[in-house]
Design an enzyme around this catalytic site. Structure first.
Site, PDB file in Angstrom:
ATOM      1  N   LYS A 116       5.007 -54.672 105.744  1.00 50.08           N
ATOM      2  CA  LYS A 116       4.789 -55.913 106.719  1.00 50.08           C
ATOM      3  C   LYS A 116       3.350 -56.684 107.165  1.00 50.08           C
ATOM      4  CE  LYS A 116       5.947 -51.465 110.355  1.00 50.08           C
ATOM      5  NZ  LYS A 116       6.436 -50.549 109.175  1.00 50.08           N
ATOM      6  N   GLU A 185      -3.783 -54.455 113.509  1.00 48.02           N
ATOM      7  CA  GLU A 185      -3.002 -56.045 114.055  1.00 48.02           C
ATOM      8  C   GLU A 185      -3.587 -55.675 115.662  1.00 48.02           C
ATOM      9  OE1 GLU A 185       0.988 -56.147 113.815  1.00 48.02           O
ATOM     10  OE2 GLU A 185       1.492 -54.542 115.194  1.00 48.02           O
ATOM     11  N   HIS A 220       4.826 -44.689 119.544  1.00 53.43           N
ATOM     12  CA  HIS A 220       5.426 -46.260 119.419  1.00 53.43           C
ATOM     13  C   HIS A 220       6.710 -45.898 118.816  1.00 53.43           C
ATOM     14  CE1 HIS A 220       1.453 -47.396 120.095  1.00 53.43           C
ATOM     15  NE2 HIS A 220       0.638 -46.682 119.361  1.00 53.43           N
ATOM     16  N   ARG A 276      16.775 -53.184 106.833  1.00 56.58           N
ATOM     17  CA  ARG A 276      17.876 -51.438 106.313  1.00 56.58           C
ATOM     18  C   ARG A 276      18.420 -51.607 108.141  1.00 56.58           C
ATOM     19  NH1 ARG A 276      15.116 -48.335 109.991  1.00 56.58           N
ATOM     20  NH2 ARG A 276      12.590 -48.611 110.002  1.00 56.58           N
TER      21      ARG A 276
END
Length: 615
Positions: A116, A185, A220, A276
């Site tokens: 990421k 983040e 999440h 994926r």
């Protein structure tokens, strides 16, 4: 031409890939850990290869053994499924170096997007440095750089929580993905999680197959997904598709992939690209009328996509059925899945068969249930109805939560966001038991019992049975008579071991009943049969902290020994189960009077972990 495919994964996705392979005349090869020796994916494959591993959880991370298994079994291609090694460029290269076909994107694209942090850099975004986080930046989200599924993620709302969150996320990510890298983040409250499915070939064509909304999440991790994402303006939907195609072209992507965004205040914020197939891919398949796995295989064989994707039709919604208790902090559940069936008209993707065991080593998802209809309202209604009527006999699941979520006004009106369960979990998990379920259970149990002495010409004492339902004890009374079973205020139309029909206030209702041990399933309601003569309860010392599920003790708080003083909420033991870490904390301030476990120890459900005596 591909003739034999090994799937480097387990469970539901392996079974799903095998289904397409069988329809295409392609032989299938499964790999399995010792814990999965009799798992459904190993049973349905043409060939199954055992993978030795240090632990069941680590087995599927052994790229060298999987490549060796493919060669030994005579496979000529490898499909990575999702999770485990699906976003590992080294694994992709090992497959290619062995002369096998890799049914996935080029290793270079995986390297560019699977992390990421690298993906954000490619899109011109820089992750926030943990050392630079200030009060003004809060709340922030700690995320694993590799993998997905909500593992290695922590929301931080106070600076004092940042370092423990980083440590916990690193440990969880290393356990789940073999990579402990994490980053930070900004955490956008109440945004919508929207993604775009892409499919690209080796001839330069990239399809953006609409949008999906995946906003209903717990820990999440997605719970309910749908396509197309409702309520987006045409301009925003076009922007999302354009950004997704741009990301794919930036790394010369081929195969299936997903570009994920957080949508807030009408703006799209890039999150990551998953190189994926996603768990939620069936909703896109339903809307576009395609088989994404078949398209992955065609792309890997070098075939070209059409210039334009198929036309989207209707709406699809998917719900993930988990073995977990949402009312108990989403605690994973284990045990035998005695029966799983859904009504006709919906799609069921699962990695379990009747009688299979849901263990502690892997994700607790049992199945995905998908409904497709001309409109969103029809798809949502159809899925809720199918889940309500589904037969799910075994451990506690989130089925009732899913039904309540799909019928919640905020969801039906498409006003949901990622904070949905933060706001509504207590209401959604409030018990709403069927008041006739205990009676139906008792009458089914009574069927076939000898009536000798059970009825008399004179009034006699009723028969009684006790059940635990939604945390409350219910006592049921009924009578054996010359004409059959009776219950006060209710007309017993029919009663046998599997079906009870009751009529009350002129309304006739049918109850399907099944019993497994002390668990009784009455339609969608589950009860626990209590002994007729209660036994003395096992005595536990006050302040005992028990394991909420079977697992492994992975950490004990530094410096804690018997006699230590602890604060309310202070972490004591970290337990790992189903690839997630669960913190066992002191419920009150007090003194630690017992700590009978050690790091690395395997414990069963309700095992004593510690005792905190109130000060």
């Amino acid at each position: 031409m591909i003739t034999s495919v090994l799937v480097a994964n387990r469970g539901e996705i392996a079974c799903r890939v095998f289904r397409t392979c069988r329809a295409s005349g392609i032989r299938t090869v499964a790999v399995h850990s010792d814990a999965d020796e009799n798992a459904l994916h190993a049973r349905v494959a043409d060939t199954a290869v055992r993978l030795p591993g240090v632990t069941p959880a680590q087995t599927y991370l052994r790229a060298d053994l999987i490549v060796k298994a493919a060669v030994t079994a005579g496979a000529d291609a490898v499909h990575p499924g999702y999770g485990f090694l699906s976003e590992n460029a080294g694994f992709a290269r090992a497959v290619l170096d062995a002369g096998l076909v890799w049914i996935g994107p080029p290793p270079e694209a995986i390297e560019a997007m699977a992390s990421k942090t690298r993906a954000k850099a490619l899109m011109g975004l820089d992750p926030l440095r943990a050392d630079d986080v200030t009060e003004a930046d809060l709340p922030v989200l700690v995320k694993a750089a590799a993998g997905g599924g909500g593992r290695g993620m922590r929301v931080v709302r106070r600076l004092a929580e940042l370092e423990p969150a980083l440590e916990g996320a690193r440990a969880e990510a290393a356990s789940a993905f073999g990579d402990g890298e994490v980053f930070v983040e900004p955490y956008l409250e109440n945004g919508r999680h929207v993604e775009v499915q892409i499919l690209a070939d080796t001839h330069g064509t990239v399809w953006a197959l609409g949008t999906r909304d995946c906003s209903l999440q717990r820990r999440h991790q997605k719970v309910v997904e749908e396509a197309p994402a409702p309520g987006l303006s045409d301009e925003l939907a076009d922007e999302l598709r354009t950004l997704a195609v741009r990301a794919a072209r930036a790394v010369d992507y081929t195969g299936a992939g997903t570009v994920e965004f957080l949508v807030a205040d009408g703006r799209a914020h890039f999150l990551e690209m998953n190189t994926r197939l996603q768990v939620e891919h069936p909703v896109t398949e339903a809307v576009f009328g395609i088989d994404l796995v078949a398209e992955q295989i065609r792309v890997a064989e070098g075939h070209a996509l059409a210039a334009e994707p198929p036309r989207a039709r209707g709406h699809a919604v998917e719900a993930r059925l988990y073995a977990e208790d949402p009312a108990a902090d989403w605690t994973p559940q284990t045990g035998t899945l005695h029966r799983l069936a859904v009504p006709e008209g919906v799609r069921l993707d699962t990695g379990f068969g009747d009688g299979d065991t849901i263990g502690v080593h892997y994700d607790p998802m049992i199945a995905k249930v998908v409904a497709h209809a001309p409109t969103r309202a029809e798809a949502v209604r159809g899925l809720a109805g199918a889940l309500e009527k589904a037969t799910v006999h075994g451990p506690v699941t989130n089925r009732d939560l899913l039904v309540a979520s799909l019928r919640h006004e905020e969801f039906t009106s498409a006003r949901m966001d990622t904070g949905f369960y933060d706001r509504h979990l207590t209401t959604l998990t409030a018990p709403a038991p069927d008041p006739y379920a205990p009676l139906a259970a008792a009458l089914a149990e009574a069927h076939g019992r000898s009536r000798f002495g059970g009825w008399r010409n004179l009034p006699s004492q009723p028969q009684t049975r006790r059940y635990l339902l939604a945390g409350e004890e219910h006592e049921v009374r009924y009578h054996h008579t010359r004409t059959g079973l009776t219950a006060d205020g209710v007309h017993v139309v029919h009663a046998d071991a599997a079906l009870v029909v009751l009529e009350a206030d002129g309304v006739r209702r049918r109850f399907q009943v099944a019993r497994h041990g002390d668990r009784v399933h009455v339609n969608a309601t589950t009860l626990t049969a209590l002994p007729r003569f209660p036994e003395p309860e096992n005595q536990r010392a006050p302040g005992s902290l028990l394991a909420p599920m079977p697992g492994t003790v992975v950490k004990i708080a530094d410096g804690l020994v018997t006699g230590s003083s602890v604060r309310a909420g202070e972490p004591i033991v970290w337990l790992e189960a189903m690839k997630m870490q669960h913190v066992i904390s002191a419920p009150t301030a007090g003194t630690l009077t017992a700590l009978p476990v050690t790091t690395g120890q395997q414990v069963d459900v309700n095992a004593l972990l510690a005792v905190v005596r109130t000060s």
